[in-house]
Write a protein that holds these residues in place. Sequence first.
Motif, mmCIF file in Angstrom:
data_model
loop_
_atom_site.group_PDB
_atom_site.id
_atom_site.type_symbol
_atom_site.label_atom_id
_atom_site.label_comp_id
_atom_site.label_asym_id
_atom_site.label_seq_id
_atom_site.Cartn_x
_atom_site.Cartn_y
_atom_site.Cartn_z
ATOM 1 N N ARG A 165 0.925 -1.185 0.134
ATOM 2 C CA ARG A 165 0.068 0.127 0.004
ATOM 3 C C ARG A 165 0.923 1.290 -0.048
ATOM 4 O O ARG A 165 0.612 2.275 -0.633
ATOM 5 N N ALA A 166 2.219 1.011 0.773
ATOM 6 C CA ALA A 166 2.788 2.361 0.725
ATOM 7 C C ALA A 166 3.488 3.016 -0.497
ATOM 8 O O ALA A 166 3.459 4.075 -0.702
ATOM 9 N N VAL A 167 3.671 2.077 -1.313
ATOM 10 C CA VAL A 167 4.356 2.288 -2.782
ATOM 11 C C VAL A 167 3.283 2.972 -3.551
ATOM 12 O O VAL A 167 3.445 4.078 -4.130
ATOM 13 N N THR A 168 1.964 2.735 -3.380
ATOM 14 C CA THR A 168 0.934 3.265 -4.191
ATOM 15 C C THR A 168 0.328 4.568 -3.721
ATOM 16 O O THR A 168 0.310 5.689 -4.170
ATOM 17 N N HIS A 169 0.421 4.771 -2.279
ATOM 18 C CA HIS A 169 0.199 5.781 -1.446
ATOM 19 C C HIS A 169 1.187 6.899 -1.696
ATOM 20 O O HIS A 169 0.908 8.000 -2.004
ATOM 21 N N ASN A 170 2.681 6.398 -1.915
ATOM 22 C CA ASN A 170 3.767 7.490 -2.237
ATOM 23 C C ASN A 170 3.610 7.798 -3.493
ATOM 24 O O ASN A 170 3.838 8.929 -4.044
ATOM 25 N N LYS A 171 3.150 6.872 -4.296
ATOM 26 C CA LYS A 171 3.181 7.134 -5.845
ATOM 27 C C LYS A 171 2.373 8.398 -5.928
ATOM 28 O O LYS A 171 2.307 9.195 -6.982
ATOM 29 N N GLY A 172 1.073 8.314 -5.165
ATOM 30 C CA GLY A 172 0.164 9.479 -5.235
ATOM 31 C C GLY A 172 0.652 10.786 -4.919
ATOM 32 O O GLY A 172 0.496 11.521 -5.471
ATOM 33 N N ILE A 173 1.517 10.610 -3.907
ATOM 34 C CA ILE A 173 2.267 12.136 -3.560
ATOM 35 C C ILE A 173 3.231 12.384 -4.538
ATOM 36 O O ILE A 173 3.253 13.586 -4.851
ATOM 37 N N MET A 174 3.647 11.518 -5.346
ATOM 38 C CA MET A 174 4.678 12.019 -6.425
ATOM 39 C C MET A 174 3.887 12.269 -7.498
ATOM 40 O O MET A 174 4.479 13.154 -8.409
ATOM 41 N N ASN A 175 2.717 12.035 -7.672
ATOM 42 C CA ASN A 175 2.011 12.526 -8.827
ATOM 43 C C ASN A 175 1.678 14.195 -8.434
ATOM 44 O O ASN A 175 2.215 14.903 -9.577
#
Length: 441
Positions: free
Chosen positions: A274-284
């Motif tokens: 979950r952390a990877v997608t959560h942080n991907k959203g931040i990097m958006n």
Amino acid sequence: MDQPIEGFSRLSKEEKIQWIAQRYTRHPRQTEALLQQYWNPDAHLQQLHDEFIENTLSNFYLPLGVAPNFLINDRLYAIPMAIEESSVVAAASKAAKFWLERGGFRARVLGTEKIGQVHFLFHGKAADLQEFIDHIGPVLRKDTAGITRNMEQRGGGIRDIALRDKTEAMPGYFQLHCTFETLDAMGANFINSCLEQLAATLVREAKAYPAFQGMEPPVEVLMSILSNYVPGCLVRAEVSCPLEALPAECGLTGEEFARRLVQAVAIADCEPYRAVTHNKGIMNGIDAVVIATGNDFRAVEAGVHAFAARSGSYRSLTRARIEDGQFHFWMDVPLALGTVGGITSLHPLVRFSLELLGDPGAPELMQVVAVAGLAQNFAALRSLVTVGIQKGHMKMHLLNILNQLGATEAEKTALIDHFKNDTVSHSAVVETLNALRSQAL
Ligand SMILES: CC(C)(COP(=O)([O-])OP(=O)([O-])OC[C@H]1O[C@@H](n2cnc3c(N)ncnc32)[C@H](O)[C@@H]1OP(=O)([O-])[O-])[C@@H](O)C(=O)NCCC(=O)NCCSC(=O)C[C@@](C)(O)CC(=O)[O-]
Ligand SMILES: NC(=O)C1=CN([C@@H]2O[C@H](COP(=O)(O)OP(=O)(O)OC[C@H]3O[C@@H](n4cnc5c(N)ncnc54)[C@H](O)[C@@H]3O)[C@@H](O)[C@H]2O)C=CC1
């Protein structure tokens, strides 16, 4: 057998395109026309873009959007965002509006320390090496003075040069671990120039050092390179509001909404998938502003994800808690950014983006970028813990689907209206468009 090409870099742009089109594409003439279609009609401007990289064929369009209404440290920003993904700019805009009505974002720089290392081999005693490094300290400074003078006049320069013993990881491996202040520059070129001079001085002085006589060579330098891992170049973005100021969405009270947000962050903090997608959203959010302002998003991405894994497991970049009736949501993130250097003064749209932000220095840009990342995470989590991501995301993606299906403007208007209250799916759009077209026959 396919033959490689010799001297490709010395061909003209037209010759490069012709060779690529004929060698690798099904319809060379159409390929040539397509690549030329994306050239800028202003030849001088096109040449500027051609010269940013090597072997340039054409330009690769990336949409440049803007998210208004970001209140950051009591100042209103419209944030430029260069990104290809639908719903990201809308999400940032919606989050900006939400927090505008609740006091806005706070941001502050926690540090601006940059890192660079000279990686070398030495097979003598570590104590002798430490004595040698201490001995040549003044010479290391003196030999880099020509490179650091202007940066020092601005208040920056080399902050520290320290020997690090890495022989437990690899026999004979030592580092000069250096820290820098590069002010409004991301600093890569400045840091790398300093490191290469430090390496040259290290080798030269080691050869002349009496205690190392007979060692051939006393020191072997392997690499001199900055690090994109900059945990000391850190910025904090945060928001907070009373629980009762949170929306009662989907039948949730403000407190229940806050609790679900806190739990969503806790899941991203303990579950790497979950952390990877959560942080991907931040990097958006982060990448979109980093790209719009002409910064190196690869450097930022590498450093941020390393920071997310600094505990030994990959975790959420954001934090959330409820305390004394207040919802708190924040993020510390390492961002080595420049508002000078690189293409920041060259690319006209980068200059536009920086002007849009009020021509900030690097510390202020760090704060804006961190807020964009926090806002993006808030928008994503707000959807995820209530209506789900698809409702909003696919609403924004609808136009992409309609364009894929060749919808006319009238069909686009009709289907946007049709899907106002229905969740968009590709199959539902195809069915609805076909029904509309069959009615028209
Ligand atoms: C998509 C919205 C904003 C729709 O939200 P909505 O409630 O349907 O929008 P609305 O029509 O009520 O408008 C509210 C505001 O949203 C913005 N907005 C609304 N529509 C537009 C538009 N067309 N153009 C520009 N801005 C728009 C705009 O600020 C607008 O205010 P207004 O301008 O009307 O005063 C919402 O559902 C949302 O924020 N969803 C989250 C979407 C998201 O996070 N997208 C990122 C890509 S998905 C991903 O990769 C990240 C993820 C999810 O995987 C991360 C993770 O897992 O954590
Ligand atoms: N691993 C990495 O991240 C690497 C990145 N790069 C690239 O390096 C570029 C950034 O390098 P930089 O050295 O930042 O750019 P740069 O070398 O183009 O410009 C920085 C220079 O601007 C001048 N300057 C003027 N005003 C200044 C101010 N107020 N504060 C600080 N410096 C000021 C200084 O001379 C400074 O050295 C990026 O394009 C990046 O992609 C290059 C190599 C490796």
